[in-house]
Design a protein around this motif. Structure first.
Motif, PDB file in Angstrom:
ATOM      1  N   UNK A  70       0.799  -1.234   0.000  1.00 34.04           N
ATOM      2  CA  UNK A  70       0.000   0.000   0.000  1.00 34.04           C
ATOM      3  C   UNK A  70       0.826   1.276   0.000  1.00 34.04           C
ATOM      4  N   UNK A  71       2.108   1.171   0.359  1.00 31.34           N
ATOM      5  CA  UNK A  71       2.973   2.357   0.417  1.00 31.34           C
ATOM      6  C   UNK A  71       3.764   2.528  -0.878  1.00 31.34           C
ATOM      7  N   UNK A  72       4.442   1.477  -1.292  1.00 27.86           N
ATOM      8  CA  UNK A  72       5.277   1.563  -2.498  1.00 27.86           C
ATOM      9  C   UNK A  72       4.500   1.257  -3.773  1.00 27.86           C
ATOM     10  N   UNK A  73       3.303   0.677  -3.620  1.00 26.02           N
ATOM     11  CA  UNK A  73       2.465   0.286  -4.759  1.00 26.02           C
ATOM     12  C   UNK A  73       3.192  -0.711  -5.670  1.00 26.02           C
ATOM     13  N   UNK A  74       4.051  -1.527  -5.078  1.00 20.97           N
ATOM     14  CA  UNK A  74       4.763  -2.538  -5.849  1.00 20.97           C
ATOM     15  C   UNK A  74       4.249  -3.927  -5.497  1.00 20.97           C
ATOM     16  N   UNK A  75       4.305  -4.806  -6.476  1.00 20.71           N
ATOM     17  CA  UNK A  75       3.861  -6.182  -6.290  1.00 20.71           C
ATOM     18  C   UNK A  75       5.068  -7.078  -6.096  1.00 20.71           C
ATOM     19  N   UNK A  76       5.178  -7.790  -4.974  1.00 22.56           N
ATOM     20  CA  UNK A  76       6.326  -8.683  -4.783  1.00 22.56           C
ATOM     21  C   UNK A  76       6.372  -9.754  -5.871  1.00 22.56           C
ATOM     22  N   UNK A  77       7.552  -9.937  -6.452  1.00 20.90           N
ATOM     23  CA  UNK A  77       7.703 -10.951  -7.489  1.00 20.90           C
ATOM     24  C   UNK A  77       7.281 -10.494  -8.871  1.00 20.90           C
ATOM     25  N   UNK A  78       6.987  -9.193  -9.040  1.00 20.96           N
ATOM     26  CA  UNK A  78       6.516  -8.709 -10.342  1.00 20.96           C
ATOM     27  C   UNK A  78       7.573  -8.889 -11.428  1.00 20.96           C
ATOM     28  N   UNK A  79       8.850  -8.727 -11.072  1.00 19.32           N
ATOM     29  CA  UNK A  79       9.911  -8.925 -12.060  1.00 19.32           C
ATOM     30  C   UNK A  79       9.909 -10.352 -12.585  1.00 19.32           C
ATOM     31  N   UNK A  80       9.723 -11.308 -11.689  1.00 21.16           N
ATOM     32  CA  UNK A  80       9.689 -12.709 -12.111  1.00 21.16           C
ATOM     33  C   UNK A  80       8.423 -13.015 -12.915  1.00 21.16           C
ATOM     34  N   UNK A  81       7.358 -12.281 -12.653  1.00 21.33           N
ATOM     35  CA  UNK A  81       6.134 -12.460 -13.445  1.00 21.33           C
ATOM     36  C   UNK A  81       6.370 -12.007 -14.882  1.00 21.33           C
ATOM     37  N   UNK A  82       7.082 -10.881 -15.045  1.00 21.11           N
ATOM     38  CA  UNK A  82       7.457 -10.432 -16.392  1.00 21.11           C
ATOM     39  C   UNK A  82       8.322 -11.495 -17.076  1.00 21.11           C
ATOM     40  N   UNK A  83       9.302 -12.024 -16.324  1.00 20.97           N
ATOM     41  CA  UNK A  83      10.198 -13.030 -16.897  1.00 20.97           C
ATOM     42  C   UNK A  83       9.447 -14.309 -17.248  1.00 20.97           C
ATOM     43  N   UNK A  84       8.451 -14.671 -16.455  1.00 20.06           N
ATOM     44  CA  UNK A  84       7.655 -15.860 -16.753  1.00 20.06           C
ATOM     45  C   UNK A  84       6.960 -15.703 -18.103  1.00 20.06           C
ATOM     46  N   UNK A  85       6.420 -14.509 -18.349  1.00 24.98           N
ATOM     47  CA  UNK A  85       5.773 -14.243 -19.639  1.00 24.98           C
ATOM     48  C   UNK A  85       6.787 -14.285 -20.778  1.00 24.98           C
ATOM     49  N   UNK A  86       7.971 -13.715 -20.544  1.00 27.87           N
ATOM     50  CA  UNK A  86       9.000 -13.671 -21.585  1.00 27.87           C
ATOM     51  C   UNK A  86       9.503 -15.074 -21.932  1.00 27.87           C
ATOM     52  N   UNK A  87       9.824 -15.873 -20.913  1.00 25.36           N
ATOM     53  CA  UNK A  87      10.335 -17.222 -21.163  1.00 25.36           C
ATOM     54  C   UNK A  87       9.259 -18.127 -21.754  1.00 25.36           C
ATOM     55  N   UNK A  88       8.021 -17.971 -21.292  1.00 26.65           N
ATOM     56  CA  UNK A  88       6.929 -18.766 -21.853  1.00 26.65           C
ATOM     57  C   UNK A  88       6.673 -18.387 -23.306  1.00 26.65           C
ATOM     58  N   UNK A  89       6.861 -17.110 -23.637  1.00 31.25           N
ATOM     59  CA  UNK A  89       6.708 -16.674 -25.030  1.00 31.25           C
ATOM     60  C   UNK A  89       7.793 -17.278 -25.910  1.00 31.25           C
TER      61      UNK A  89
END
Length: 481
Positions: free
Chosen positions: A279-298
């Motif tokens: 709620x303070x930083x508005x960041x999602x934990x693990x979001x970088x790995x979520x991007x990478x999951x999409x990239x590697x799956x693509x």
């Protein structure tokens, strides 16, 4: 709970995130039920590019297994990944059909896009681009894709047909295929309103059974079959990709931008729904790995033979049912692993049964239109162009480029740098054009421009140090004389 259950609870932080093992398994099953239509729709759409149905269906399931496994094991997020709706339509119709490009070249574009996506993510550029891109354009891309795939759905059902005089016209609504498509669309809509889990899958299965029973479409030749990737595995053409670089590079960038913004938008919205966003930083934990999951799956999907893989909007269904950890994603991957052996059944599903799913998903993608700031004209006009150009030119790439280019040009010429030059060309006093609209202490001021009531400009210096000076920080400030 047992040793395995205790290990799963600790590894995935199930109890820590307020969930249970049974809740995670149920959430993964619900998400798969809402996503399962992709095994029918994606091969049907890519068949329009000349790709073999059974091979694409296998590639769709296998790439989903890879993406869900990565986001579950590494990112520990309750997301399902699969070939993106809209991106598959662009692959088939916006690339292969519209440009007469063979699907091996299009798959090469997907591979390059996946590599670029991974590099941008590792360098931190994915999150940076997500941060600086105007919110209106982010939302507009989603809305435009929704209209684009809805238009394709209308064509597949026969509701919209070509017309030489008006370009398009209403099809023959008395045709049994068209009536069945309309009925299926209404069935899915009613089930969605009633919040029935797996509404799209129920609609597709019901329509398919009716088609088979009444002889509108051939029955499945068999029920079980081993997965096959014949005709799609490592089907690349780098020679043609380089020879037609003036076409393939924009296509690759279109895939990249859409995948980036779609993945960013869905993961943030779904993470917010799950209560995982700080709620303070508005960041999602693990979001970088979520991007990478999409990239590697693509990248894996391009090797196997399918269009780019992104986080599915249907992930929100499982989250609403209690999914909070990566265990939900692992359950989704397991269900896809089972489904890969039932490809013959999926290959017998008629297009009139899968097209309504495109129409309904298109409707669900209209939501961001209500989040857009339509009064902020220097962002709303480029967003409007993005939405309009995509379906009207039958190209997601054209819409993205039109919106971005328009935004940059409007922002560039709305700044006061050109006013002194204009003053000299017109033989007027420079000060008459750049007179401060608002003056403040310390030489702080807001510049004005002579333009229409919708003219916009950005302050060269802060107007005030007070936090109330700009309630919408980061947005351009309007000025009128």
């Amino acid at each position: 709970m047992g040793v395995i259950g205790a290990w799963l609870d600790v590894h995935f932080k199930v109890t820590e995130r307020g969930s249970t093992l049974s809740g995670e398994i149920r959430a993964g099953t619900v998400t798969f039920m809402t996503m399962a239509y992709i095994l029918l729709v994606n091969p049907t759409i890519l068949a329009g590019a000349g790709m073999p149905f059974r091979s694409v269906a296998s590639a769709t399931a296998l790439s989903a297994i890879i993406g869900c496994s990565i986001v579950g094991l590494v990112a520990n997020l309750p997301f399902g990944l699969s070939s993106g709706m809209g991106l598959n339509a662009y692959f088939a119709f916006g690339v292969c059909v519209a440009t007469s490009m063979t699907y091996d070249v299009a798959l090469t574009c997907c591979l390059v896009q996946g590599v670029l996506f991974a590099l941008l993510t590792v360098c931190g550029a994915s999150e940076f681009i997500q941060h600086i891109m105007p919110h209106n354009l982010k939302h507009a891309i989603t809305v435009g894709i929704g209209l684009f795939q809805a238009f394709i759905g209308f064509r597949m059902t026969g509701l919209v047909v070509p017309n030489e005089e008006t370009l398009v016209a209403l099809g023959n609504v008395a045709n049994p295929y068209v009536l069945l498509g309309v009925a299926t669309t209404l069935l899915i809509a009613v089930l969605t309103v009633q919040r029935v889990q797996g509404a799209m899958l129920i609609g597709v299965v019901t329509s398919s059974c009716i088609s088979w029973v009444f002889g509108l479409h051939p029955l499945p030749e068999s029920v079980f079959a081993a997965p096959t990737l014949e005709g799609t595995f490592c089907h690349f053409n780098f020679t043609e990709y380089l020879a037609r670089w003036h076409e393939t590079v924009p296509i690759t960038l279109a895939f990249l931008f859409v995948a980036l913004f779609d993945t960013a938008g869905v993961q943030f919205g779904a993470g917010l729904q799950a209560g995982l966003v700080d709620p303070i930083t508005h960041k999602l934990p693990g979001s970088t790995y979520a991007f990478l999951a999409s990239a590697f799956a693509t990248m894996a999907g391009s090797v196997l033979g399918t269009s780019p893989v992104i986080i599915a909007n249907e992930s929100c269904a499982g989250i609403a049912d209690g999914g909070r950890t990566g265990l939900t994603a692992i359950v989704i991957a397991c269900w896809f692993a089972v489904s890969v052996f039932f490809i013959p059944v999926f290959s017998a599903v008629p297009p009139t049964a899968t097209a309504p799913a495109l129409i309904i998903v298109g409707a669900l993608m209209m939501g961001p239109a209500g989040m857009m700031d339509w009064d902020n004209f220097n962002e709303s006009f480029p967003a409007y162009l993005t939405i309009a150009v995509m379906p009207l030119t039958y190209s997601i790439a054209n819409g993205v480029v039109a919106g971005l280019l328009c935004y940059v040009l409007i922002d560039l010429f709305s700044r006061p740098w050109w006013l002194p030059l204009y003053a000299r060309l017109c033989g007027k006093e420079e000060g008459g054009l750049t007179k401060p609209l608002v003056s403040g202490s310390g030489g702080q001021r807001r510049a004005s421009v002579t333009a229409s009531p919708h003219a916009v400009c950005r302050p060269t210096t802060p107007i005030s140090s007070s936090p109330q000076s700009d309630l919408h920080a980061g947005l351009p400030i309007r000025a009128a004389r």
